[in-house]
Scaffold this motif. Structure first.
Motif, PDB file in Angstrom:
ATOM      1  N   LYS A 123     -12.158  10.982  36.711  1.00  0.00           N
ATOM      2  CA  LYS A 123     -11.111  10.495  37.596  1.00  0.00           C
ATOM      3  C   LYS A 123      -9.877  10.946  37.130  1.00  0.00           C
ATOM      4  O   LYS A 123      -9.217  10.453  36.074  1.00  0.00           O
ATOM      5  N   ASP A 124      -9.250  12.143  37.619  1.00  0.00           N
ATOM      6  CA  ASP A 124      -8.127  12.532  37.008  1.00  0.00           C
ATOM      7  C   ASP A 124      -6.955  12.036  37.775  1.00  0.00           C
ATOM      8  O   ASP A 124      -7.152  11.794  38.786  1.00  0.00           O
ATOM      9  N   GLU A 125      -5.758  11.890  36.939  1.00  0.00           N
ATOM     10  CA  GLU A 125      -4.709  11.263  37.484  1.00  0.00           C
ATOM     11  C   GLU A 125      -3.476  11.770  36.529  1.00  0.00           C
ATOM     12  O   GLU A 125      -3.105  11.283  35.762  1.00  0.00           O
ATOM     13  N   ASP A 126      -3.223  13.078  37.117  1.00  0.00           N
ATOM     14  CA  ASP A 126      -2.370  13.679  36.001  1.00  0.00           C
ATOM     15  C   ASP A 126      -1.171  14.601  36.787  1.00  0.00           C
ATOM     16  O   ASP A 126      -1.762  15.604  37.602  1.00  0.00           O
ATOM     17  N   THR A 137      -2.280  12.425  43.015  1.00  0.00           N
ATOM     18  CA  THR A 137      -2.149  11.183  41.800  1.00  0.00           C
ATOM     19  C   THR A 137      -1.527  10.154  42.746  1.00  0.00           C
ATOM     20  O   THR A 137      -0.939  10.310  43.747  1.00  0.00           O
ATOM     21  N   THR A 138      -1.737   8.843  42.134  1.00  0.00           N
ATOM     22  CA  THR A 138      -1.238   7.605  42.950  1.00  0.00           C
ATOM     23  C   THR A 138       0.053   7.161  42.248  1.00  0.00           C
ATOM     24  O   THR A 138       0.538   6.328  42.782  1.00  0.00           O
ATOM     25  N   LEU A 139       0.530   7.754  41.233  1.00  0.00           N
ATOM     26  CA  LEU A 139       1.774   7.469  40.434  1.00  0.00           C
ATOM     27  C   LEU A 139       1.634   5.992  39.861  1.00  0.00           C
ATOM     28  O   LEU A 139       2.655   5.321  39.312  1.00  0.00           O
TER      29      LEU A 139
HETATM   30  S1  SF4 Z   1      -7.206   7.479  42.194  1.00  0.00           S
HETATM   31 FE1  SF4 Z   1      -8.807   6.448  42.968  1.00  0.00          FE
HETATM   32  S2  SF4 Z   1      -9.805   8.134  44.062  1.00  0.00           S
HETATM   33 FE2  SF4 Z   1      -8.577   8.981  42.646  1.00  0.00          FE
HETATM   34  S3  SF4 Z   1     -10.015   9.214  41.090  1.00  0.00           S
HETATM   35 FE3  SF4 Z   1      -8.973   7.379  40.612  1.00  0.00          FE
HETATM   36  S4  SF4 Z   1     -10.223   5.792  41.375  1.00  0.00           S
HETATM   37 FE4  SF4 Z   1     -11.013   7.737  42.332  1.00  0.00          FE
END
Ligand code: SF4
Length: 443
Positions: A123-126, A137-139
């Motif tokens: 689950k990358d967020e980079d 990314t969701t920040l």
């Molecule tokens: S931001 Fe949400 S959709 Fe994306 S990897 Fe993380 S848990 Fe999954």
């Protein structure tokens, strides 16, 4: 305070500096006696965390002092002068992605079979990968350090999964509290610093559609041109997603969304000169509606997210067909497999090719048995899916979309490699993109 709570759980512990993987012969790096396995720790006294740091800290510098930890364990200081822009001839280790701290209800990782490749559960967020490859990314868990880095190193554009500007809805979708879901000040800071942002909405029926979607598009469009576009892509559920809060996307839902967003696009186009909110190809295909024309997509700002990919493919196909005029083409029969969603479009194009040039290609849709559910895109097909359709593999060769393979290896999502699939089918299997398909057909 929340950063203190979140960061230790999601930050990868790693060695200092960035590791060199390759040094080109006779390059500046070779002259400096750098070798694969050495780590560059500092450039002109500043710490290097990854190759982006190296690139940033060396940019425009002609006199450099590198602190290097040799593979042998020795520490070196290397002084060098280089011509402006002279390349070092070095390749570096890949960036290890930072992990996300969300629990999104629609997260694709929840829809993987238990035995899927470990990489499918990452689950990358980079923000670095967002800048480099357009990953979203969701920040929500971005640190102050990362925020400063985006601005200082101009890691622009950034791709941000917004999903909804209604805070309750966003928090619900991401599975976090409202304080974390609220990225308004972070977004503002990026925009004020001149960082270009592309937004994304994963559209979940009954959750962030209708009025919530309308508000999201309008709120984001109010920041145009600083927010350049918003991609709206449908929720995708495999057979392993059993979350009762999620409703599958239907053709009727897609038609309603197209009607809603088309009206908004007209309004926004009149005001901003751009459609701004762009629907994923999947929505048109599922709705059974025509894919919009080339001009609808501007410069295809979110094509990697499946927004405009079909239009771009069709136009490119037309160009390549024109180039084939006068060429000698292979007339041996063959089968092209692709995802069920794109198959009807491709079938139309290939039939035109057949009737114009006498080629004998057949397009066959491949069901996705590995993920099941409504997964119908080509990139998630597996070797098992091809084998299950073996009786439809007519002719003397088989073509599959190149996206079915890992980018750096001829291996598919279920671990089967191309030669094993080819062996099991008893005929050559070519994994190709469009250009390679035309090369394959040309004698
Ligand atoms: S931001 Fe949400 S959709 Fe994306 S990897 Fe993380 S848990 Fe999954």
């Amino acid at each position: 305070m929340y950063e203190f709570a979140v960061t230790p759980a999601v930050t990868n512990i790693r060695r200092r500096g960035v590791e060199i993987c390759e040094v080109l012969p006779e390059s500046l790096g070779a002259e400096m006696e750098l070798e694969s396995g050495d780590r560059i720790i500092k450039v002109n006294g500043r710490l290097v965390r990854d190759y982006l740091d190296f690139r940033f800290q060396t940019a425009g510098e002609t006199e450099l002092l590198l602190e290097v930890r040799k593979k042998s364990g020795e520490d070196w200081e290397v002084e060098l002068e280089r011509a402006e822009g002279e390349d070092f001839g070095l390749s570096f280790e890949q960036i290890v992605p930072r992990q996300c701290a969300n629990e999104c209800i629609f997260c694709f990782c929840n829809g993987n079979p238990a035995d899927a490749r470990p990489s499918l559960f990452i689950k990358d967020e980079d923000v670095r990968l967002s800048f480099l490859y357009g990953n979203y990314t969701t920040l929500t868990s971005i640190t102050e350090d990362e925020m400063r880095r985006i601005v200082e190193q101009r890691l622009s554009p950034q791709y941000v999964s917004v999903h909804a500007t209604d805070l309750d809805v966003r928090a619900y979708m991401l599975g976090v509290d409202k304080a974390r879901a609220d990225i308004s000040s972070k977004l503002r800071r990026l925009l004020d610093a001149g960082i270009e942002v592309h937004a994304q909405v994963v559209l979940c029926p009954g959750i962030n559609d209708k009025e919530v979607l309308d508000k999201t598009i309008r709120d984001l469009a109010a920041e145009y041109p600083r927010i350049t576009s918003v991609a709206i892509v449908p929720l995708g559920l495999t057979r392993y997603n059993t979350d009762a809060r999620l409703t599958r996307v239907t053709p009727e839902f897609c038609r309603d969304v197209i009607d809603q967003v088309t009206a908004l696009q007209k309004e926004l186009h009149a005001k901003l000169g751009t459609n701004f909110a762009l629907l994923g190809d999947e929505i048109y295909l599922r709705a059974g509606r025509r894919i919009p024309a080339r001009s609808h997509y501007g410069d295809y700002p979110q094509i990697e997210d499946g927004v405009g990919m079909v239009r771009s493919f069709a136009n490119e196909f037309g160009r390549l067909v024109r180039k084939l005029e006068g060429a000698r083409l292979r007339k041996t029969p063959g089968t092209i497999f692709t995802g069920t969603l794109f198959a009807p479009e491709l079938k139309r194009m290939i039939e035109k090719l057949n009737s114009r040039f006498g080629t004998r290609l057949v397009v066959e849709p491949l069901e996705n048995s590995y993920f099941g559910g409504d997964v119908s895109v080509a990139g998630l097909l597996t070797g098992q899916d091809v084998l299950q359709a073996r009786e439809r593999a007519t002719g003397e060769f088989v073509v599959i979309p190149k996206q079915m393979l890992k980018s750096d290896e001829a291996i598919m999502l279920d671990g089967m490699n191309l030669s094993a699939v080819s062996g099991a089918l008893g005929q050559p299997v070519h994994a190709v993109n469009l250009q390679e398909l035309t090369a394959l057909l040309t004698i």
